[in-house]
Design an enzyme around this catalytic site. Structure first.
Site, PDB file in Angstrom:
ATOM      1  CB  ALA A  63      -0.867  -0.019   1.247  1.00  0.00           C
ATOM      2  N   GLY A 102       0.281  -4.966   0.687  1.00  0.00           N
ATOM      3  CA  GLY A 102      -0.886  -4.876  -0.192  1.00  0.00           C
ATOM      4  C   GLY A 102      -0.638  -5.506  -1.551  1.00  0.00           C
ATOM      5  CD  GLU A 105      -3.070  -7.369   2.619  1.00  0.00           C
ATOM      6  OE1 GLU A 105      -2.800  -6.183   2.362  1.00  0.00           O
ATOM      7  OE2 GLU A 105      -3.654  -7.725   3.648  1.00  0.00           O
ATOM      8  CD  GLU A 125       1.280  -5.731   5.416  1.00  0.00           C
ATOM      9  OE1 GLU A 125       2.052  -6.693   5.621  1.00  0.00           O
ATOM     10  OE2 GLU A 125       0.568  -5.645   4.405  1.00  0.00           O
TER      11      GLU A 125
HETATM   12  N1  COA Z   1       4.647   3.383  -0.008  1.00  0.00           N
HETATM   13  C1  COA Z   1       5.163   4.586  -0.344  1.00  0.00           C
HETATM   14  N2  COA Z   1       6.435   4.765  -0.736  1.00  0.00           N
HETATM   15  C2  COA Z   1       7.217   3.681  -0.790  1.00  0.00           C
HETATM   16  C3  COA Z   1       6.753   2.398  -0.463  1.00  0.00           C
HETATM   17  C4  COA Z   1       5.404   2.269  -0.063  1.00  0.00           C
HETATM   18  N3  COA Z   1       4.885   1.082   0.242  1.00  0.00           N
HETATM   19  N4  COA Z   1       7.769   1.529  -0.620  1.00  0.00           N
HETATM   20  C5  COA Z   1       8.821   2.230  -1.042  1.00  0.00           C
HETATM   21  N5  COA Z   1       8.493   3.536  -1.144  1.00  0.00           N
HETATM   22  C6  COA Z   1       9.358   4.622  -1.626  1.00  0.00           C
HETATM   23  C7  COA Z   1      10.523   4.875  -0.692  1.00  0.00           C
HETATM   24  O1  COA Z   1      10.168   5.796   0.319  1.00  0.00           O
HETATM   25  C8  COA Z   1      11.550   5.432  -1.642  1.00  0.00           C
HETATM   26  O2  COA Z   1      11.225   6.782  -1.874  1.00  0.00           O
HETATM   27  P1  COA Z   1      12.390   7.859  -2.123  1.00  0.00           P
HETATM   28  O3  COA Z   1      13.164   7.358  -3.305  1.00  0.00           O
HETATM   29  O4  COA Z   1      11.651   9.112  -2.333  1.00  0.00           O
HETATM   30  O5  COA Z   1      13.193   7.854  -0.865  1.00  0.00           O
HETATM   31  C9  COA Z   1      11.291   4.670  -2.927  1.00  0.00           C
HETATM   32  O6  COA Z   1       9.948   4.186  -2.823  1.00  0.00           O
HETATM   33  C10 COA Z   1      12.210   3.503  -3.159  1.00  0.00           C
HETATM   34  O7  COA Z   1      12.218   2.692  -1.989  1.00  0.00           O
HETATM   35  P2  COA Z   1      13.579   2.108  -1.386  1.00  0.00           P
HETATM   36  O8  COA Z   1      13.218   1.422  -0.133  1.00  0.00           O
HETATM   37  O9  COA Z   1      14.594   3.175  -1.328  1.00  0.00           O
HETATM   38  O10 COA Z   1      13.981   1.091  -2.532  1.00  0.00           O
HETATM   39  P3  COA Z   1      14.594  -0.366  -2.424  1.00  0.00           P
HETATM   40  O11 COA Z   1      14.736  -0.838  -3.797  1.00  0.00           O
HETATM   41  O12 COA Z   1      15.754  -0.369  -1.505  1.00  0.00           O
HETATM   42  O13 COA Z   1      13.488  -1.255  -1.689  1.00  0.00           O
HETATM   43  C11 COA Z   1      11.308  -2.138  -1.272  1.00  0.00           C
HETATM   44  C12 COA Z   1      12.254  -1.491  -2.297  1.00  0.00           C
HETATM   45  C13 COA Z   1       9.942  -2.252  -1.901  1.00  0.00           C
HETATM   46  C14 COA Z   1      11.809  -3.517  -0.866  1.00  0.00           C
HETATM   47  C15 COA Z   1      11.245  -1.257  -0.004  1.00  0.00           C
HETATM   48  O14 COA Z   1      10.953   0.077  -0.396  1.00  0.00           O
HETATM   49  C16 COA Z   1      10.197  -1.648   0.989  1.00  0.00           C
HETATM   50  O15 COA Z   1      10.414  -2.533   1.776  1.00  0.00           O
HETATM   51  N6  COA Z   1       9.050  -0.949   0.962  1.00  0.00           N
HETATM   52  C17 COA Z   1       8.007  -1.126   1.936  1.00  0.00           C
HETATM   53  C18 COA Z   1       7.221  -2.349   1.648  1.00  0.00           C
HETATM   54  C19 COA Z   1       6.134  -2.476   2.676  1.00  0.00           C
HETATM   55  O16 COA Z   1       6.331  -2.372   3.852  1.00  0.00           O
HETATM   56  N7  COA Z   1       4.952  -2.731   2.168  1.00  0.00           N
HETATM   57  C20 COA Z   1       3.826  -2.876   3.017  1.00  0.00           C
HETATM   58  C21 COA Z   1       3.183  -1.565   3.183  1.00  0.00           C
HETATM   59  S1  COA Z   1       1.746  -1.740   4.146  1.00  0.00           S
END
Ligand code: COA
Length: 690
Positions: A63, A102, A105, A125
């Site tokens: 999400a 999400g 999901e 989460e």
């Molecule tokens: N919502 C909003 N922004 C998000 C996001 C999310 N779920 N996941 C990543 N972003 C943003 C980061 O803030 C970052 O923004 P920035 O470049 O402005 O700083 C950008 O996307 C890239 O993320 P980053 O973590 O730097 O890239 P990565 O390649 O190292 O890792 C992921 C990618 C997806 C593994 C990691 O971002 C992550 O774990 N995200 C969260 C996933 C999560 O918890 N999902 C459940 C949400 S309920």
């Protein structure tokens, strides 16, 4: 069609592609057109099946975290998945990159999942103080069994395809063209003509032994460390077994909303963005070229040097460890061997991995052997004269363009850099002990540190799994400088009338892993005694304890008593008597000290110093201070860091109490920082400062 969602009909298959860079987060900009696309594909009689795929580097990674805490926008994620689940023609999620939260999901709302071999899936989460809120806790147990789902949901750790396939979480794994593989899979399913069962109808795996499940819950949640989300996540998975599908789903949503609105989740979401923000350094363009680092030198094979060597080797970097004499070198290498042997014993690495890591570390007593290293990290005694000698020697032997780094925890980096002819290549890399474990890395930016050197330090941190924060030069940088602001008060509180146990209890109740006195006992009172002596400082109680041989746990007595080698602190009558005597000598009348006073006199000076650090630009932003304290000093994650917590609690209230204690004691640590006063007046927050 929209900017973010396209739908094409390929011979009776609707291919819906989501494109919302960078990580296809399921914000409203994606949900609304996806909902429309699904409705269209559902209604279109020419469509026999649907593939949902993503453009860019990953399938939906969750999400949109930045939407939590804002007014909800329709359709919600549960609405979207309910629509998906109402579709009877076969649906396939084509997963590459990371299908998280999400994203997973959404994929669980499809009949089938086809994934790229390198993909990862997970429900992370809990790392944001949340639980899955769109069916993850109800559908995943049906797909992989409650125990496996519990492990994935409570740990928040993503799993790779080998495990995902073994668990039945994905139906097929593709090695080549994922989209083509998903399409072929779907066509085969269309040809079979069903039945296509949605996960909601699959409850065969739910018939588990509840006692065994509870044992798994106890095991999975034992590392929850005062956090609520992992416990709530386990509750939601339990509901998936004990309740009907729709009831469990409704209850999951309630629990999710409760968690979403908690301080714990706000704090963890703050830290998620703060950690990423910290890597954006003012004045350093995002595309600044980092210098390659494949070989590193570490100077000094003491505890710190050995830890740094391991941190580097664990990240795949070749290390040359330098000591002045063969004996000290042997000791350091022996320490490293022993530490890795411990990791093998605990099962965190296997014997082959131990050998691979050890093979990356070689010892030397000759500076000349460092000439081909890309970086040298100095971890020698904290003395400017010694540092000058080391940096002088490095300047002579290191190749042009090599980075010269110091692990100093409080000395002036610019003065260190001045002992070389290349101050632009000098940077501070302040690791925290044990360096191969602790995640924080303070990167100290000197007056002359070149942008590429900072970019390289940030890239190195990422490679070896550290959380970097760039800080400016000052005594103690961010972390130790704030620690110093509370240190004197710990002792003062004892003289005012508190006991070590009382102070430590207040810290534990706040969520710290341990209080300051238990901490000093663990680290050794002699260490801080020596440090005080070198700075010409005194601490009446701690000094007297050292004189009496109370060096902490290792001596069986410090601020507490440790009987028969136990690690459990017991109140020590000798210490109580000593505190009273010292107070008497100093003419301090001891009185009852309450928990609030303890908080005000320890936490508030830290926050105050944090504000000064931001004011002076030593930290680029308040959230950097939070990243330092959570990752390097055990500040409770659930409270988001000292600056986040201060804002939540009320900066005005804190300023009032600082004024009070400044009036009482006249101590500088209580004098409210102008920045705090300003925020108290305007009612603004740290984020408004930019
Ligand atoms: N919502 C909003 N922004 C998000 C996001 C999310 N779920 N996941 C990543 N972003 C943003 C980061 O803030 C970052 O923004 P920035 O470049 O402005 O700083 C950008 O996307 C890239 O993320 P980053 O973590 O730097 O890239 P990565 O390649 O190292 O890792 C992921 C990618 C997806 C593994 C990691 O971002 C992550 O774990 N995200 C969260 C996933 C999560 O918890 N999902 C459940 C949400 S309920």
């Amino acid at each position: 069609m929209s900017d973010t969602v396209t739908i094409t009909n390929e011979d009776g298959v609707a291919v819906i592609v989501l494109d919302n860079p960078p990580v296809n987060a399921l914000g409203h900009a994606l949900r609304a057109p996806l909902f429309a696309a699904l409705e269209a594909a559902k209604a279109d009689e020419a469509v026999q099946g649907i593939v949902i795929a993503c453009a860019g580097r990953t399938f939906v990674a969750g999400a949109d975290i930045s939407e939590f805490g804002k007014p909800p926008l329709e359709p919600s994620l549960p609405d979207l998945i309910a629509l998906l689940e109402s579709i009877e023609k076969p649906t396939v999620a084509a997963i590459h990159g990371t299908a998280l939260g999400g994203g997973l999901e959404l994929a669980l709302g499809c009949h089938y999942r086809v994934a790229d071999r390198a993909a990862m899936i997970g429900l992370p989460e809990v790392n944001l103080g949340l639980i899955p809120g769109a069916g993850g806790t109800v559908r995943l147990p049906r797909l992989v069994g409650p125990e496996a789902a519990l492990g994935i949901i409570v740990s928040g750790k993503p799993v790779g395809m080998e495990k995902a396939q073994a668990l039945g979480a994905v139906d097929a794994v593709a090695d080549g063209d994922l989209r083509a593989a998903a399409m072929a899979f779907l066509r085969a399913k269309i040809a079979e003509d069903g039945p296509h069962r949605h996960i909601r109808a699959r409850d065969e795996k739910l018939a588990v032994d509840l006692d065994a499940f509870e044992a798994a819950v106890a095991d999975a949640t034992k590392k929850a460390r005062g956090l609520t989300a992992p416990l709530t996540a386990a509750e939601a998975v339990r509901n998936a077994i004990t309740m009907a599908f729709d009831d469990a789903l409704a209850r999951e949503r309630e629990l999710f909303l409760e968690r979403r609105d908690s301080l714990e989740s706000a704090a963890q979401r703050h830290l998620f963005f703060a950690t990423r923000e910290a890597t954006k350094v003012p004045g350093i363009a995002r595309d600044t070229q980092a210098r390659p680092i494949e070989k590193a030198a570490v100077i000094g094979a003491g505890t710190m040097g050995a830890g740094i060597a391991m941190a580097l080797a664990n990240g795949g970097i070749e290390v040359r460890l330098l000591e002045l004499n063969a004996e000290a070198l042997e000791r350091g290498l022996g320490q490293i061997d022993k530490t890795y042997a411990g990791s093998v014993k605990r099962g965190s690495i296997d014997a082959a991995e131990k050998e691979a890591r050890l093979a990356r570390i070689s010892g030397t007593t000759d500076y000349a052997a460092l000439s081909d290293c890309d970086i040298a990290i100095e971890a020698v005694f904290e003395d400017m004269g010694v540092k000058h000698k080391v940096f002088g020697a490095l300047d002579k032997v290191m190749k042009p363009g090599a980075i010269l780094a110091s692990n100093t925890s409080y000395l002036d980096l610019d003065e260190i850099a001045a002992s070389t002819g290349r101050p632009q290549d000098v940077v501070g890399l302040h690791f925290f002990s044990p360096a191969h474990v602790m995640r924080l890395l303070e990167i100290v930016r000197g007056d002359h540190t070149a942008p590429e050197v900072l970019a390289s330090a940030l890239a190195l941190a990422r490679r070896i799994g550290k959380v970097p924060v760039v800080v400016g030069v000052c005594n103690g940088f961010v972390g130790n400088r704030m620690l110093a602001a509370r240190r004197e008060e710990n002792e003062s509180l004892l003289l005012s009338g508190a006991t070590p146990e009382q102070v430590d209890r207040v810290f534990a109740d706040f969520g710290w892993p341990m209080g300051p006195f238990a901490m000093v006992d663990l680290a050794g009172l002699d260490i801080s005694w020596k440090h005080r002596q070198s700075l010409g400082l005194t601490a009446p109680v701690a000094d007297a304890l050292c004189e009496a041989g109370h060096f902490g746990q290792k001596a069986g007595r410090g601020f507490y008593l440790y009987e028969d080698g136990s690690r459990t602190p017991k109140p020590d009558p000798f210490v109580a008597e000593l505190i009273e005597r010292k107070a008497d000598e100093l003419g301090i009348e001891r009185r009852t000290v309450g928990a609030e006073e303890i908080t005000e006199r320890t936490l508030y000076p830290m926050i105050n110093e944090g504000a000064r650090i931001v004011e002076e630009g030593i930290a680029a932003r308040a959230s950097d201070v939070d990243v330092v304290w959570v990752n390097g000093y055990g500040f409770p994650v659930a409270k988001g860091g000292p600056m986040f917590w201060a804002e939540h609690f009320g900066i005005g209230r804190i300023v009032d109490r600082l004024e009070h204690w400044y009036g009482e004691t006249g101590k500088e640590v209580f004098k409210p920082a102008p920045l705090l006063r300003q925020l108290a007046l305007t009612g603004g927050g740290f984020a408004d400062l930019a």
